[in-house]
Design a protein around this motif. Structure first.
Motif, PDB file in Angstrom:
ATOM      1  N   GLY A   5     -68.446  33.446 -23.431  1.00 52.33           N
ATOM      2  CA  GLY A   5     -69.628  33.839 -23.341  1.00 52.33           C
ATOM      3  C   GLY A   5     -70.519  32.865 -22.805  1.00 52.33           C
ATOM      4  N   LEU A   6     -70.328  31.797 -23.190  1.00 51.62           N
ATOM      5  CA  LEU A   6     -71.155  30.439 -22.666  1.00 51.62           C
ATOM      6  C   LEU A   6     -70.939  30.246 -21.392  1.00 51.62           C
ATOM      7  CD1 LEU A   6     -73.317  28.415 -23.633  1.00 51.62           C
ATOM      8  CD2 LEU A   6     -71.204  26.908 -24.120  1.00 51.62           C
ATOM      9  N   TRP A   7     -69.538  30.395 -20.882  1.00 54.66           N
ATOM     10  CA  TRP A   7     -69.307  30.308 -19.481  1.00 54.66           C
ATOM     11  C   TRP A   7     -69.929  31.149 -18.587  1.00 54.66           C
ATOM     12  CZ3 TRP A   7     -67.028  31.767 -15.116  1.00 54.66           C
ATOM     13  CH2 TRP A   7     -66.348  31.178 -14.075  1.00 54.66           C
ATOM     14  N   PHE A   8     -69.657  32.271 -19.021  1.00 57.12           N
ATOM     15  CA  PHE A   8     -70.693  33.452 -18.215  1.00 57.12           C
ATOM     16  C   PHE A   8     -71.890  33.578 -18.299  1.00 57.12           C
ATOM     17  CE2 PHE A   8     -66.208  35.440 -18.758  1.00 57.12           C
ATOM     18  CZ  PHE A   8     -65.971  35.669 -17.349  1.00 57.12           C
ATOM     19  N   GLY A   9     -72.473  33.076 -19.360  1.00 60.16           N
ATOM     20  CA  GLY A   9     -74.079  33.073 -19.620  1.00 60.16           C
ATOM     21  C   GLY A   9     -74.592  31.705 -19.221  1.00 60.16           C
ATOM     22  N   ALA A  10     -74.005  30.707 -18.657  1.00 56.27           N
ATOM     23  CA  ALA A  10     -74.423  29.442 -18.327  1.00 56.27           C
ATOM     24  C   ALA A  10     -75.554  29.416 -17.116  1.00 56.27           C
ATOM     25  CB  ALA A  10     -73.425  28.458 -17.799  1.00 56.27           C
ATOM     26  N   GLY A  11     -75.556  30.175 -16.365  1.00 55.58           N
ATOM     27  CA  GLY A  11     -76.705  30.289 -15.302  1.00 55.58           C
ATOM     28  C   GLY A  11     -78.011  30.852 -15.997  1.00 55.58           C
ATOM     29  N   PRO A  12     -78.060  32.044 -16.753  1.00 49.20           N
ATOM     30  CA  PRO A  12     -79.043  32.284 -17.285  1.00 49.20           C
ATOM     31  C   PRO A  12     -79.692  31.392 -18.403  1.00 49.20           C
ATOM     32  CG  PRO A  12     -77.714  34.070 -17.122  1.00 49.20           C
ATOM     33  CD  PRO A  12     -76.926  33.119 -16.667  1.00 49.20           C
ATOM     34  N   ILE A  13     -78.922  30.793 -19.214  1.00 38.99           N
ATOM     35  CA  ILE A  13     -79.224  29.788 -19.948  1.00 38.99           C
ATOM     36  C   ILE A  13     -80.171  28.528 -19.299  1.00 38.99           C
ATOM     37  CG2 ILE A  13     -78.488  27.737 -21.728  1.00 38.99           C
ATOM     38  CD1 ILE A  13     -76.456  30.135 -22.479  1.00 38.99           C
ATOM     39  N   ALA A  14     -79.504  28.229 -18.063  1.00 41.31           N
ATOM     40  CA  ALA A  14     -79.989  26.960 -17.551  1.00 41.31           C
ATOM     41  C   ALA A  14     -81.294  27.080 -16.673  1.00 41.31           C
ATOM     42  CB  ALA A  14     -78.991  26.442 -16.511  1.00 41.31           C
ATOM     43  N   ARG A  15     -81.270  28.583 -16.194  1.00 42.89           N
ATOM     44  CA  ARG A  15     -82.497  29.074 -15.535  1.00 42.89           C
ATOM     45  C   ARG A  15     -83.870  29.363 -16.449  1.00 42.89           C
ATOM     46  NH1 ARG A  15     -78.831  31.535 -12.514  1.00 42.89           N
ATOM     47  NH2 ARG A  15     -79.046  33.563 -13.564  1.00 42.89           N
ATOM     48  N   HIS A  16     -83.485  30.002 -17.417  1.00 40.35           N
ATOM     49  CA  HIS A  16     -84.593  30.789 -18.076  1.00 40.35           C
ATOM     50  C   HIS A  16     -85.023  30.031 -19.386  1.00 40.35           C
ATOM     51  CE1 HIS A  16     -84.063  34.126 -15.516  1.00 40.35           C
ATOM     52  NE2 HIS A  16     -82.917  34.250 -15.849  1.00 40.35           N
ATOM     53  N   ILE A  17     -84.159  29.315 -20.074  1.00 42.96           N
ATOM     54  CA  ILE A  17     -84.493  28.500 -21.365  1.00 42.96           C
ATOM     55  C   ILE A  17     -84.853  27.181 -20.846  1.00 42.96           C
ATOM     56  CG2 ILE A  17     -83.475  27.620 -23.408  1.00 42.96           C
ATOM     57  CD1 ILE A  17     -81.649  29.841 -23.730  1.00 42.96           C
ATOM     58  N   PHE A  18     -84.168  26.331 -20.122  1.00 39.20           N
ATOM     59  CA  PHE A  18     -84.549  25.126 -19.703  1.00 39.20           C
ATOM     60  C   PHE A  18     -85.256  24.758 -18.000  1.00 39.20           C
ATOM     61  CE2 PHE A  18     -81.066  24.904 -22.518  1.00 39.20           C
ATOM     62  CZ  PHE A  18     -81.544  24.058 -23.629  1.00 39.20           C
ATOM     63  N   GLY A  19     -85.254  26.038 -17.708  1.00 41.51           N
ATOM     64  CA  GLY A  19     -85.946  25.815 -16.146  1.00 41.51           C
ATOM     65  C   GLY A  19     -85.051  24.784 -15.191  1.00 41.51           C
ATOM     66  N   ALA A  20     -83.926  24.572 -15.381  1.00 41.84           N
ATOM     67  CA  ALA A  20     -82.816  23.518 -14.903  1.00 41.84           C
ATOM     68  C   ALA A  20     -81.660  24.408 -14.135  1.00 41.84           C
ATOM     69  CB  ALA A  20     -82.748  22.532 -15.616  1.00 41.84           C
ATOM     70  N   PRO A  21     -81.953  25.248 -13.061  1.00 38.48           N
ATOM     71  CA  PRO A  21     -80.722  25.714 -12.594  1.00 38.48           C
ATOM     72  C   PRO A  21     -79.551  24.957 -12.306  1.00 38.48           C
ATOM     73  CG  PRO A  21     -82.673  26.453 -11.340  1.00 38.48           C
ATOM     74  CD  PRO A  21     -82.830  25.099 -12.127  1.00 38.48           C
ATOM     75  N   ASP A  22     -79.740  23.531 -11.922  1.00 39.67           N
ATOM     76  CA  ASP A  22     -78.497  22.764 -11.699  1.00 39.67           C
ATOM     77  C   ASP A  22     -77.609  22.464 -13.121  1.00 39.67           C
ATOM     78  OD1 ASP A  22     -80.800  21.523 -12.333  1.00 39.67           O
ATOM     79  OD2 ASP A  22     -80.504  19.659 -11.048  1.00 39.67           O
ATOM     80  N   ALA A  23     -78.272  22.923 -14.177  1.00 38.88           N
ATOM     81  CA  ALA A  23     -77.582  22.374 -15.537  1.00 38.88           C
ATOM     82  C   ALA A  23     -76.752  23.559 -15.624  1.00 38.88           C
ATOM     83  CB  ALA A  23     -78.362  22.624 -16.657  1.00 38.88           C
ATOM     84  N   ALA A  24     -76.422  24.687 -14.876  1.00 38.67           N
ATOM     85  CA  ALA A  24     -75.350  25.595 -15.063  1.00 38.67           C
ATOM     86  C   ALA A  24     -73.900  25.212 -14.898  1.00 38.67           C
ATOM     87  CB  ALA A  24     -75.801  26.883 -14.218  1.00 38.67           C
ATOM     88  N   LEU A  25     -73.759  24.297 -14.037  1.00 39.79           N
ATOM     89  CA  LEU A  25     -72.351  23.889 -14.025  1.00 39.79           C
ATOM     90  C   LEU A  25     -71.977  22.920 -15.127  1.00 39.79           C
ATOM     91  CD1 LEU A  25     -72.312  23.093  -9.822  1.00 39.79           C
ATOM     92  CD2 LEU A  25     -71.186  25.045 -11.126  1.00 39.79           C
TER      93      LEU A  25
END
Length: 484
Positions: A91-111
């Protein structure tokens, strides 16, 4: 001396493992820079928070119900924790993008979050295995495995950085280190005879879930400041605060050495004719060793915080110094109350511990939200420090009121006097010299420990394994000298 020896083993492994981890943080911070190091810290924070839930309290359940040896590899705690953590990692692997964008405002943290995701499953298995080793008497084996994880992580990251230095590469090396150490831990467990206390699955799950909430609240108290900073600021601010928090985590790791032994040895049920377990002897021993090991060191770290930040991480992270000083003092305050919540947890008060820790976690989060806009990272540190001191204080109040603990002033008065002397001596040295050199900073810490040790040696009237050992050795040496 068995108690002290076990603690020394755990302490040595903790120092070794945390030492390699701190050096790794220095390498990452210097090579990646504040922004990319902040991205790494975001991934590490997300995984750290998620990993508090996935074990379902099964490591503590393995200790409580003595699940150890080869049978623990396919035991109910291992299966429950492993299955939950595997689903969570996916679940964390698939949800990495939304977590990085919407919680931390850092899209490059998704990878980076995706790279760290497998470690949720691997770390969960590893923590249950370590608990099973301790439950079957393998304190030394668990200490070795716990230290190896950071040694291998450091070596693997340094090697891979020769080809490509990135936050994602560092995350992948953490997974690799876990795989290698898990293999060793499986071998050590398989070599031990099976053991387990019969327990109903419902009882096991109930204890585990309560423990999960306790651990989650405790860890969130540690990580909440970075989460709120990430939401209210930027990746660079998280990276700067990561420097302070990681240096302040060193005494936590050292304290865990004492608490690991304490949890294994503390009476978990009441003696015949008693209504509650009596833990005064074990608690006092743990409290005294905790303060002996970390008390003067935490004072020295608070007084020389700016020097250590500049030396280890460079001028670009100097803003972390005030936060580090506050966090160090907070850790000292928590240490003064000993393993109070651990004692309640292991003696049948796990529900109350859950209430205390969750309440203090909410307090910490609220404090971060209120103070960060005005004080930045210093406000985050202040809220975190107050929270950990508060939960320790409330824990010891309950221990005293329920009759589990009897603690006289004589059991702690000598240590308080020693801490006061250490603080005065070290503060005077810093005031007279100003910004110290490396040699002088070390001298300050050593002098603080000497002042503390002298006061404790002279004033100690309670049972203390370390003081008794020193007194016996000195008496023997003086006796031999008088004969010659």
């Amino acid at each position: 001396m068995t108690n002290l020896l076990d603690i020394v083993i755990q302490f040595g492994s903790a120092v070794l493992g945390r030492g390699f981890y701190v050096v790794l943080q220095i390498v990452l911070a210097r090579v990646l820079g504040p922004h990319d190091f902040g991205i790494y810290a975001i991934g590490w924070t997300v995984v750290g928070l998620v990993s508090t839930l996935t074990p379902l309290g099964m490591p503590q359940a393995a200790l409580r119900f003595s699940v150890g040896g080869r049978a623990s590899l396919l035991s109910a705690p291992m299966i429950l924790a492993g299955g939950t953590s595997l689903l969570t990692a996916l679940g964390l692997w698939f949800g990495a993008g939304p977590i990085a964008r919407h919680i931390f405002g850092a899209p490059d943290a998704a990878l980076v979050i995706q790279a760290f995701a497998p470690s949720v499953f691997l770390l969960t298995l590893f923590t249950v295995m370590l608990a099973s080793l301790r439950a079957s008497g393998g304190l030394l084996a668990s200490a070795i495995a716990g230290a190896l994880i950071f040694i291998i992580y450091f070596a693997a990251t340094v090697l891979v950085f020769q080809a490509s230095a990135s936050a994602s590469a560092a995350a992948h090396m953490y997974n690799l280190a876990l795989v290698l150490v898990i293999g060793l831990t499986v071998f050590m467990l398989a070599a031990r005879p099976s053991q387990a206390t019969p327990v109903a699955l419902r009882t096991l799950i109930q204890f585990g879930l309560i423990t999960m909430f306790i651990n989650s609240a405790n860890v969130l108290n540690i990580w909440a400041d970075r989460v709120v900073l990430g939401m209210m600021s930027d990746a660079s601010a998280v990276g700067i605060y990561q420097v302070a928090s990681q240096l302040a985590m060193i005494p936590i790791v050292l304290r865990s050495a004492v608490i690991t032994v304490f949890e294994a040895r503390v009476p978990k049920v009441a003696a015949p004719g008693a209504s509650v377990p009596e833990i005064s002897q074990e608690f006092t021993a743990a409290l005294r060793i905790l303060l002996h090991m970390t008390g003067p060191g935490l004072l020295a770290l608070a007084l020389t915080a700016g020097f250590w930040v500049r030396l280890l991480f460079g001028e670009q992270y100097v803003a972390a110094a005030p936060a580090l000083a506050i966090l160090a003092l907070g850790q000292l305050g928590a240490t003064l109350f000993g393993p109070s919540t651990n004692a309640l947890h292991m003696t049948g008060k796990e529900r109350l511990v859950m209430v205390l820790t969750v309440g203090c976690c909410i307090f910490n989060l609220a404090g971060n939200v209120l103070l960060i806009p005005f004080l930045g990272s210093t406000g985050a540190a202040l809220a975190s420090a107050i929270a950990i001191v508060l939960v320790g204080f409330l824990g010891i109040v309950v221990l005293l009121r329920t009759g589990r603990l009897t603690l006289t002033f004589g059991a702690v008065g000598d240590m308080l006097a020693g801490l006061g002397a250490a603080a005065l001596v070290m503060a005077a040295m810093i005031f007279l010299v100003g910004t110290p050199s490396l040699a002088y900073a070390i001298l300050v810490a050593v002098t603080g420990y000497v002042a503390y040790a002298l006061l404790v040696y002279c004033l100690c009237t309670s049972e203390d394994e370390l003081v008794d050992l020193v007194r016996a050795r000195l008496a023997r040496l003086l006796g031999q000298a008088s004969l010659t």
